[in-house]
Design a protein around this motif. Structure first.
Motif, PDB file in Angstrom:
ATOM      1  N   GLU B  53      40.391  73.716  34.348  1.00 47.05           N
ATOM      2  CA  GLU B  53      39.851  72.489  33.747  1.00 47.05           C
ATOM      3  C   GLU B  53      39.530  71.376  34.949  1.00 47.05           C
ATOM      4  O   GLU B  53      38.440  70.959  35.228  1.00 47.05           O
ATOM      5  N   ASN B  57      36.124  70.081  36.526  1.00 46.74           N
ATOM      6  CA  ASN B  57      35.883  68.768  36.745  1.00 46.74           C
ATOM      7  C   ASN B  57      35.325  68.283  37.987  1.00 46.74           C
ATOM      8  O   ASN B  57      34.523  67.575  38.033  1.00 46.74           O
ATOM      9  N   PRO B  72      29.863  64.343  33.792  1.00 46.72           N
ATOM     10  CA  PRO B  72      31.271  63.998  33.296  1.00 46.72           C
ATOM     11  C   PRO B  72      31.228  63.073  32.288  1.00 46.72           C
ATOM     12  O   PRO B  72      32.130  63.252  31.384  1.00 46.72           O
ATOM     13  N   ALA B  73      30.523  62.078  32.155  1.00 44.66           N
ATOM     14  CA  ALA B  73      30.114  61.071  31.110  1.00 44.66           C
ATOM     15  C   ALA B  73      29.863  61.839  29.753  1.00 44.66           C
ATOM     16  O   ALA B  73      30.440  61.731  28.852  1.00 44.66           O
ATOM     17  N   GLU B  75      30.544  64.871  29.406  1.00 43.04           N
ATOM     18  CA  GLU B  75      31.619  65.803  28.934  1.00 43.04           C
ATOM     19  C   GLU B  75      32.473  64.841  27.977  1.00 43.04           C
ATOM     20  O   GLU B  75      33.044  65.476  26.901  1.00 43.04           O
ATOM     21  N   SER B  76      32.911  63.863  28.528  1.00 46.95           N
ATOM     22  CA  SER B  76      33.798  62.763  27.701  1.00 46.95           C
ATOM     23  C   SER B  76      33.011  62.609  26.449  1.00 46.95           C
ATOM     24  O   SER B  76      33.777  62.530  25.267  1.00 46.95           O
ATOM     25  N   LEU B  79      33.801  65.123  23.747  1.00 51.45           N
ATOM     26  CA  LEU B  79      35.119  65.295  23.425  1.00 51.45           C
ATOM     27  C   LEU B  79      35.106  64.114  22.061  1.00 51.45           C
ATOM     28  O   LEU B  79      35.511  64.487  21.191  1.00 51.45           O
ATOM     29  N   TRP B  80      34.565  62.940  22.388  1.00 54.34           N
ATOM     30  CA  TRP B  80      34.630  62.002  21.176  1.00 54.34           C
ATOM     31  C   TRP B  80      33.760  62.356  20.238  1.00 54.34           C
ATOM     32  O   TRP B  80      34.166  61.878  19.102  1.00 54.34           O
ATOM     33  N   GLN B 254      42.007  72.317  26.572  1.00 54.23           N
ATOM     34  CA  GLN B 254      41.156  71.465  26.186  1.00 54.23           C
ATOM     35  C   GLN B 254      41.218  71.457  24.544  1.00 54.23           C
ATOM     36  O   GLN B 254      40.965  70.256  23.756  1.00 54.23           O
ATOM     37  N   ASP B 293      46.874  60.247  26.196  1.00 54.97           N
ATOM     38  CA  ASP B 293      45.336  59.965  25.860  1.00 54.97           C
ATOM     39  C   ASP B 293      45.179  60.739  24.472  1.00 54.97           C
ATOM     40  O   ASP B 293      44.329  60.525  23.667  1.00 54.97           O
ATOM     41  N   ARG B 297      43.471  59.494  21.214  1.00 57.24           N
ATOM     42  CA  ARG B 297      42.543  60.167  20.347  1.00 57.24           C
ATOM     43  C   ARG B 297      43.047  60.420  18.915  1.00 57.24           C
ATOM     44  O   ARG B 297      42.180  60.431  17.939  1.00 57.24           O
TER      45      ARG B 297
END
Lengths: 747, 747
Positions: B53, B57, B72-73, B75-76, B79-80, B254, B293, B297
């Motif tokens: 990971e 990254n 990267p944004a 990718e986040s 996840l959300w 992940q 974190d 979540r």
């Protein structure tokens, strides 16, 4: 200079030596042999402490016969005794503090005609409903002042003078007797639970002054709450109780287990929120993450504290719920999410603002003349607070009373709180509420950090409740004006039926503000609905806390406690996941060339003594002449082992060589060496310097380490201490270490 | 043989190779290079996955220009997306499952005259209050059976036949299409979140069959609940969503982060308890302890799931609270602690009994003829359940309906539930309730483990509620008989005013029983008062759960989930603090002599190939000819690196020597060696074998390790794997590995 940051190494706690009997061969018995005596300002070595505990347990269990069973059981009983006694103690203390605060607070407005020591509630008990209470008299009435002007002036001046007197005496007590009793105490407790040594933070004087000063400070009407200080008081109790027993006095890890349970009990009493206490410990103090047993003990302490609070029952309500809310309906409507999320955003922004303001004021206080006149500062601020608050009707009462009223729905049976329910005065009320909120933000940012015990929770709730109620009033008047607008379609068509609950908007506002200031999530939600009983509305509260945390985090990562920890440079590791940008352990490491090490079979006793005297490091790695890593020894252990050898100080003993390992021992003549292998630590963590930096940080976070040694093919290449990791993680905070004068020595 | 334990290494998930473009020099791009392909039954290497990971990254961030920010944004955002979509999905799925269950369950008693697909509630909507619902007809009425005997017989037989049909088809579906869909799923999810690889547990078929089978199984009236299975369904959803994106498909760590959030959402929907979901994840799944974190979540997923459940609003109540309780008074009296603590003790004892019974039955099932006839077993048990339940009035309805009624206070306006409120029939009611409880204990112990989806929560709540209500009735009749006895002094003197709330005793009984069976504490309390809304009674619930856990722990340390994990021998480490009795790492370690190692600069490619083929270990340590530790390489990496070298299979390439380190490389001629240093892991943990065993266990627990290597002065002395630690920690459990056939290979 009573500001609490010069505690680093002034007062050394020395344990009496006569607590154990020597064994037959004259050695110190195992359970006590390896007692580290940390000084304040140090960081404990968890592995070392756990090792001590393990040896002790082992020694206890291996005792012959019934002693081998009884002694461990007794030990566990002692632990539970401390947990339960602390729970009961803080429950009772919390209840009586409430009584004291209520009496002192009421004293600012009047007195009971038939007894000085009755508060307004106690004075008026026993009346039939509807009967007016004539026994409680304002000072003007009591002193028979007839003129209205004289009456008002007298009332106002007594109000301000008493406020100043209370706040001033609180500050004087703190400055003179217990400088550590100032502020909230949560940042320190977070650091201590993480391994920081700060024994004077829990002295009996601190306990007494914090409790008394807290009552005075709250009663003075300063913009502060009692939550954080109550946690500190609970921890003091647990600490003092733990000093009764050797196993806690001598073991820093065990001591911290008890303190964690006490902290949960403190929150439990502060908010009447037993579950919230456990979760606060879990989320904010980050203690239970390590051990499920600790969580369980926190659970018990928290429940017992709440039971004893309810048993004392200071106000005869038999309720734990502090701000009981009764909403018009159990349901809420989807369109309400718009104002609620707006409140979340406002809470996030204002929360960040409050933190920034508070940090700036703390820095200004430190670097200006204020630093030398702490009592005067408190007196001036309390004078300003009292004067301004007396003018604004919502700010005049205790914050807790204000919050209780803002959380309440309008109910004609209960009467109208300062015209809050008057539908024709919506605009005035909104203005007044916003004014109160702004005033309280400024006052809180200044107050939190002065030399009085002060919690941040209640003022924050107050600010949020004002804003939330204002939002609720706006929504309500919108609805009244346009009951048939499409956005209100889900409301009953008859505007006389209530659709908007401004009281609940106040709860939402409080959640948003708390989320922005503390950046807690789940424990906040639990505390809030244990405070209000608003279980059916848990979802909006969750959503609002979520929004507020998101917005707040975007404006600055730290909550207010982390900001203070960083400013005071406590060795505390934030639990957040750290991601490096490709660095390895080598970047973080202090390379061998700069490490002070002991050389196995080379260093003489004289050199070792000189080394110990010259460096104030916690410990030293031991390497042989080829840099092969032999082990790690703490300064403390080296001293103890050297002492035990009873060397001939004048003779040639001092020129003997120190050996630590079996292989290297053979290189030195038997008569020319002293064996110090006892001083080596059993648990040493080694890594290679090529490992990712995030693994190094992660190991420090999860295992509570004090140092990691880097080796390669058996050779020492460097070391990293907790302090290096803390500095790495607080790098991004602009005012890190701003309130810390003496960076501690480290290796 | 569809019992779910033969999944160890049959189905290998292979990722398509065409997912990435090769870099210009023909190598696999960094983010995908080190992808480990685990087989089911393996344990993931967290350090390795975190390393992947990190590389990914880093590669993403170091991209030039806008891509370095956007990727990267994105990718986040992915996840959300998964977290939020899972929350919405499980919320809606949970709501529709409720509707399906209600309809199927009602079908056993009758049908709606004007439409087959209406359940009894939907059939009777739109009536004015007090009007009798004539559209919902029992089967006897619908088929116009006049004779009372015939009517009853028809009703009973349709009830039993449909129950058998539902249960049988659930079992048939599970056995035929998705054997992993049986049971609760919580033990597997605990193991998976801890690092166990079991991808087929989340297949689309499992998702479908688990959801459908759950509805059928619940509707059949078997003694089971929907909570665990809903968690499994939520995890399936999250898993399948995560398969859409490379970064989750390729990274096991992940993937697990997303699964943890999904599990919280599952509990949130099952109980309508968003906070309880987060805390369940925290306490029982022990996932969030590692990272704040992940908790955050889980919080979001949980809230969103609850919002969508409430939005679908299956029964038009707009309430999340499942079993709304309305108590006579908000207060409780101190003497009530006596019956409540008694209930706690009973709950602890019966909970342990239920676990033991369940374990014994599972063992019997495994070792008897039942093993070969799973569907027949389900059919017989459901026939017995239906027949016996039809006879006992309290057992006839769905457990959830029974619980709702038992939690309710007697209220003349609402009518009397099967004579439960009849003061003259107390003895009969107590007898009937106890009988129901005993019956349910036996049935639950048998049902939990059959080849149908089955949760343990609801039946346990049912048992506890029966016992609690019985205790409440006893107390109530005592009070009615002796209202002036000293023990009831705190009650109002007039016995017509209620002092005892039997409904709340049922809540307490349910807490006690749940505490005894699951050994959860804080999440249980939160779930219970989110279920009931009994916030003012949080303290008695806490005390009762405490007592029950204490008693239960004294009778056997494991909760029911841990017992199943131990029986199936999943590599899951209990989070409890482990204390050794003086052992060191050496006791646990597999010494060098028994370790299969690769020799740097000695082993040839041919030998290495043979080694990889001969051993099914996860990885091998690399040492040089003096046993100096060089590094650790996984089998997977060795294979990948060997492949990349494109060796000449026929030629002399196979006799070249493998080198791993710079120093040893020099010993071999440049033409005679192949460099495999790329295959070495970056993060390797080394310890000395003299460290206390508890430190070794602690490191495995906290850092989620897969192996620790023991070195001394640079030389390898042995290694310990997670499996060794798991075996050590489950040693005390009598039936460990009883349900596991193939112990996996390990090193």
């Amino acid at each position: 200079m009573p500001t609490g940051y010069r505690h680093t190494r002034d007062d050394d706690i020395v344990y009496p030596e006569d607590e154990y009997e020597l064994t037959e061969d004259g050695r110190i018995p195992i359970p006590y042999r390896r007692t580290a005596k940390y000084k304040d300002g140090n960081t404990i070595d968890w592995l070392h402490e756990e090792g001590l505990e393990r040896e002790r347990n082992h020694a206890l269990r291996s005792q012959a016969g019934i002693r081998g069973i009884l002694l461990p059981a007794l030990e566990s009983a002692r632990l539970w005794f401390i947990v339960i006694a602390t729970g009961i103690g803080i429950g009772i203390a919390g209840a009586w503090l409430d009584v004291l605060v209520k009496w002192l607070g009421d004293l600012r407005e009047g007195r009971c005609s038939y007894g000085f020591f009755y508060n307004s509630n106690a004075c008026c008990t026993g009346l039939s409903p509807g009967e007016l209470c004539e026994d409680w008299q304002s000072w003007g009435d009591y002193l028979r002042i007839k003129s209205i002007l004289g009456h008002s002036l007298l009332q106002a001046s007594i109000y301000v003078v008493l406020a100043i007197a209370f706040a001033g005496s609180a500050a004087y007590l703190v400055v003179t007797y217990a400088p550590h009793a100032f502020h909230t105490g949560i940042p320190e407790i977070k650091a201590i639970l993480g391994g920081y040594v700060f024994d004077s933070f829990f002295s009996p004087w601190t306990l007494l002054i914090k409790a008394l000063g807290l009552a005075l400070a709250v009663a003075s009407g300063l913009s502060l709450g009692k939550e954080g200080p109550l946690v500190h008081v609970a921890c003091c109790m647990a600490y003092l109780l733990s000093q009764l027993f050797k196993e806690f006095r001598h073991n820093e890890a065990q001591k911290r287990r008890v303190l964690a349970a006490a902290a949960a009990a403190g929150v439990s009493v502060a908010f009447g929120s037993p579950l919230g206490g456990v979760l606060f410990g879990l989320e904010e103090l980050d203690t239970f993450a390590n051990e499920s047993d600790v969580m369980w003990r926190g659970f018990v302490a928290s429940a017992i504290a709440a039971v004893s609070l309810q048993w004392v029952n200071p106000f005869g309500t038999t309720k734990l719920v502090l701000f009981q809310v009764t909403f018009v309906s159990d349901t809420w409507r989807l369109f309400e999410l718009i104002p609620w999320i707006t409140l979340g955003v406002i809470g996030g922004i204002l929360g960040s603002l409050l933190i920034k303001l508070n940090v700036e004021i703390a820095l200004y206080r430190r670097n200006s003349v204020l630093n030398d006149w702490p009592v005067l500062e408190v007196i001036s601020v309390s004078a300003v607070t009292a004067a301004v608050s007396y003018l604004i009707v919502f700010a005049r009462v205790q914050t807790s009373e204000l919050v209780a009223n803002l959380f309440q729905e309008c109910d004609s049976a209960k009467g109208d709180y300062h015209g809050l329910c008057n539908p024709t005065a919506t605009l005035e009320n909104v203005f007044l509420l916003c004014l109160t909120a702004i005033l309280k933000i400024v006052l809180t940012a200044w107050t939190f950090g002065m030399m009085v015990p002060a919690g941040i929770f209640l003022p924050t709730i107050g600010i949020g409740a004002c804003l939330g109620r204002a939002m609720g009033l706006i929504m309500q008047s919108l609805y009244r004006a346009h009951p048939t607008a499409w956005i209100f379609l889900s409301c009953p068509p008859d505007p006389s039926v209530r659709c908007i609950s401004p009281g609940f908007y106040a709860v939402i506002g409080a959640s948003a503000m708390l989320g922005g200031v503390t950046r807690m999530t789940i424990s906040l939600v639990v505390i809030l609905f244990e405070l209000t009983g608003a279980l059916s509305h848990v979802l909006p509260i969750m959503i609002c806390v979520m929004t507020s945390k998101w917005v707040g985090d975007a404006l600055g990562k730290e909550g207010i406690y982390s900001a203070w920890i960083a400013m005071r440079r406590y060795p505390w590791l934030p639990p957040a996941t750290y991601r490096d940008a490709g660095e390895t352990g080598a970047t973080l490491m202090k390379p061998l060339a700069r490490v002070v090490a002991i050389r196995d079979a080379v260093t003489t006793v004289r050199e070792l003594r000189a080394l110990l005297a010259a460096h104030d490091f916690h410990g030293f790695p031991v390497i042989d002449s080829h840099n092969e890593f032999v082990g790690y020894a703490t300064k403390q252990e080296l001293g103890t082992v050297l002492e035990r050898l009873q060397l001939d100080e004048s003779g040639g003993d001092l020129d003997k060589t120190c050996t630590f390992s079996a292989t290297n021992r053979l290189r030195v003549d038997a008569l020319e060496r002293v064996d110090l292998s006892d001083a080596l630590e059993a648990s040493v963590i080694q890594l290679r310097k090529e490992v990712p930096q995030e693994l190094v940080v992660n190991m420090f976070q999860k295992l509570n380490l004090r140092q990691i040694l880097f080796t390669h093919a058996g050779k020492l290449t460097g070391l990293v201490t907790k302090r290096d990791v803390v500095d790495l993680l607080t790098r991004q905070f602009p005012h890190a270490a701003a309130l810390c004068e003496h960076p501690p020595h480290r290796q």
